[in-house]
Write a protein that holds these residues in place. Structure first.
Motif, PDB file in Angstrom:
ATOM      1  N   UNK A 198       0.830  -1.198   0.000  1.00 42.49           N
ATOM      2  CA  UNK A 198       0.000   0.000   0.000  1.00 42.49           C
ATOM      3  C   UNK A 198       0.871   1.258   0.000  1.00 42.49           C
ATOM      4  N   UNK A 199       1.917   1.255   0.847  1.00 45.74           N
ATOM      5  CA  UNK A 199       2.826   2.404   0.898  1.00 45.74           C
ATOM      6  C   UNK A 199       3.538   2.586  -0.437  1.00 45.74           C
ATOM      7  N   UNK A 200       3.961   1.474  -1.060  1.00 47.56           N
ATOM      8  CA  UNK A 200       4.609   1.567  -2.368  1.00 47.56           C
ATOM      9  C   UNK A 200       3.641   2.114  -3.411  1.00 47.56           C
ATOM     10  N   UNK A 201       2.396   1.633  -3.356  1.00 46.84           N
ATOM     11  CA  UNK A 201       1.385   2.129  -4.296  1.00 46.84           C
ATOM     12  C   UNK A 201       1.126   3.615  -4.064  1.00 46.84           C
ATOM     13  N   UNK A 202       1.037   4.005  -2.786  1.00 47.86           N
ATOM     14  CA  UNK A 202       0.823   5.419  -2.470  1.00 47.86           C
ATOM     15  C   UNK A 202       1.994   6.263  -2.962  1.00 47.86           C
ATOM     16  N   UNK A 203       3.212   5.740  -2.749  1.00 48.91           N
ATOM     17  CA  UNK A 203       4.400   6.446  -3.212  1.00 48.91           C
ATOM     18  C   UNK A 203       4.399   6.560  -4.734  1.00 48.91           C
ATOM     19  N   UNK A 204       4.083   5.432  -5.393  1.00 46.15           N
ATOM     20  CA  UNK A 204       3.999   5.464  -6.863  1.00 46.15           C
ATOM     21  C   UNK A 204       2.917   6.432  -7.313  1.00 46.15           C
ATOM     22  N   UNK A 205       1.797   6.409  -6.622  1.00 45.02           N
ATOM     23  CA  UNK A 205       0.698   7.311  -6.952  1.00 45.02           C
ATOM     24  C   UNK A 205       1.144   8.757  -6.789  1.00 45.02           C
TER      25      UNK A 205
END
Length: 141
Positions: free
Chosen positions: A42-49
């Protein structure tokens, strides 16, 4: 019921309970690991987002800069076309003036030729008049 049977039943149930506890402990640890991995994803997705939002903002800024440069180039191009049209008009005016000047020079040369011709006629007549004024050697005196 007999005590040894009860003891062995309790031991079996206790063993089963311990095995169940170990299994539940493993399941709990697996669930915690999955939760950590899920949080990391989730954190990686948020960072990517977030990075994508920044990338989009950068792209929008570049697009605006490109559009501004394009408008500037279009204005310069329009100005150059206007200057070119003015230069063509000036060239046509100069060409027309040169044609007029050329015609005037031709007329001037023609008039000079006529003047030269007239001067030759005048010189011829002056010579003739000078000859006519000379005394004659005929003895009429």
């Amino acid at each position: 019921m007999n005590l040894p049977n009860l003891s062995s039943i309790v031991k079996v149930k206790l063993q089963a309970s311990r095995e169940e506890e170990v299994r539940l402990q493993e399941n709990l640890e697996d669930a915690r690991q999955q939760l950590r991995e899920s949080k990391q994803l989730r954190e990686q997705k948020e960072l990517k987002s977030f990075e994508m939002v920044e990338d989009i903002a950068d792209l929008e800024k570049k697009l605006q800069q490109t559009e501004a440069k394009l408008r500037e180039k279009e204005q310069i191009e329009e100005k150059l076309y206007m200057e070119l049209a003015g230069a063509r008009q000036t060239a046509m005016t100069i060409e027309r003036q040169m044609d007029e000047d050329s015609l005037e020079r031709a007329q001037y040369r023609h008039l000079e030729a006529k003047l030269e011709e007239q001067q030759q006629i005048v010189e011829g007549l002056q010579k003739l008049a000078a000859r006519l004024r000379l005394p004659r050697h005929t003895g009429d005196r």
